[in-house]
Design an enzyme around this catalytic site. Structure first.
Site, PDB file in Angstrom:
ATOM      1  N   GLY A 122      38.864  40.487  43.472  1.00 21.98           N
ATOM      2  CA  GLY A 122      39.553  41.263  44.504  1.00 21.98           C
ATOM      3  C   GLY A 122      40.495  40.390  45.300  1.00 21.98           C
ATOM      4  N   THR A 152      40.963  38.977  39.084  1.00 19.52           N
ATOM      5  CA  THR A 152      40.075  37.967  38.491  1.00 19.52           C
ATOM      6  C   THR A 152      39.034  38.517  37.516  1.00 19.52           C
ATOM      7  OG1 THR A 152      40.216  36.855  40.597  1.00 19.52           O
ATOM      8  CG2 THR A 152      38.412  36.187  39.173  1.00 19.52           C
ATOM      9  N   GLY A 162      43.846  31.594  45.893  1.00 15.08           N
ATOM     10  CA  GLY A 162      42.907  32.580  46.437  1.00 15.08           C
ATOM     11  C   GLY A 162      41.487  32.049  46.503  1.00 15.08           C
ATOM     12  N   GLY A 191      41.913  37.788  47.304  1.00 16.16           N
ATOM     13  CA  GLY A 191      41.351  36.465  47.532  1.00 16.16           C
ATOM     14  C   GLY A 191      41.268  36.051  48.982  1.00 16.16           C
TER      15      GLY A 191
HETATM   16  N1  GLY Z   1      40.799  37.099  43.455  1.00 15.65           N
HETATM   17  C1  GLY Z   1      41.867  36.383  42.936  1.00 15.65           C
HETATM   18  C2  GLY Z   1      42.886  36.007  43.919  1.00 15.65           C
HETATM   19  O1  GLY Z   1      42.998  36.632  44.957  1.00 15.65           O
HETATM   20  O2  GLY Z   1      43.603  35.077  43.657  1.00 15.65           O
END
Ligand code: GLY
Length: 270
Positions: A199, A149, A178, A201
């Site tokens: 990170g 992200t 996520g 999710g």
């Molecule tokens: N941090 C983004 C996801 O895990 O979808």
């Protein structure tokens, strides 16, 4: 002597945990767009979303045209935004749109808070949001599959905002969502500051990470102490994680892996 009242303007942008620090030119340009917007009177929510839009248009990062593919070859994107007045909007598993964070921004102005899947796409289409073809996404031939992200936090005096966008985890099941579109998980903004995370999710969601990080701001902790404290929540088992934080006392960012990120702060007359 004339005393001129001043306020601080701060913008932090990150290219996601796992992104190459050598790509901080991309986060710096995104930050400049946010900074220019704030200097010309843009609302904090728009400035944060416009900075994230630049990151979505940079195919070295996992969002927008750089998004990862799902196990069925599809690209499903999540995005969100929030400001200190309590405005929040997000989209989940959105397909076919270039800048999901702009769709999330429009959702935040609507009667809805979260729109998902085909309904989110129909909403974006009705709003004439910019579309993207599948073959325009992640087509550089370079493997950026470890990236996560992208995000931005901004401060304009006593106003704060945060925005996020992601293509999710590489090769995840289609339909998987996520932390990004869930309030208080990937991001949070309130009258004391703003938090944006990146990170894994599932882990970020289960810890309600962004809201708990925001609570540390409320308790008076400085962002420079909050960043290592929150990163420490992800050490057993070690889970990819990064965070940027801004408050009235300062700003900071960091990750437990490599991460491109940048920050800028200026003081301007009110
Ligand atoms: N941090 C983004 C996801 O895990 O979808």
């Amino acid at each position: 002597m004339n005393m001129i009242d001043k306020k601080k303007i701060v913008v932090l942008t990150h290219g996601g945990v796992g992104s190459d620090p050598a790509h901080a030119d991309g986060t710096a340009i995104a930050g400049q767009i946010g900074m220019m917007g704030l200097q010309t009177g843009e609302p904090v929510l728009d400035a944060a979303c416009n900075a994230v839009t630049i990151l979505e248009d940079d195919n070295r990062f996992n969002a927008g045209v750089g998004s990862h593919r799902r196990d069925d070859g599809s690209v499903q994107m999540d995005a969100s935004c929030m400001d200190s007045s309590g405005t929040f909007g997000s989209v989940a598993a959105l397909e076919g749109f270039r800048n999901p964070v702009q769709v999330a921004r429009i959702v935040s102005q609507s009667e809805y808070r979260v729109l998902a899947g085909a309904g989110a796409a129909k909403f974006a289409s009705n709003q004439e949001c910019k579309t993207v073809e599948l073959d325009e996404i992640n087509n550089t031939g370079t493997d950026f599959s470890t990236t996560d992200t992208v995000g931005c936090v901004v401060r304009d005096g006593d106003k704060f905002a945060a925005a996020l966008s992601t293509g999710g985890i590489n090769q995840a099941h289609s339909g998987r969502v996520g932390d990004v579109p869930l309030i208080g998980c990937g991001l949070y903004a309130g009258p004391e500051g703003a938090v944006a995370t990146t990170g894994e999710g599932e882990a970020i969601t289960m810890k309600m990470t962004a809201f708990r990080a925001y609570q540390l701001i409320e308790q008076g902790m400085d962002p420079k102490a909050i960043v290592p404290t929150v990163i420490d929540w992800f050490k057993e088992p070690t889970t990819a994680f990064g965070i940027i934080v801004v408050s009235k006392t300062g700003f900071a960012g960091g990750a437990n892996q490599c991460m491109a990120w940048t920050a800028s702060e200026i003081e301007v007359p009110i």
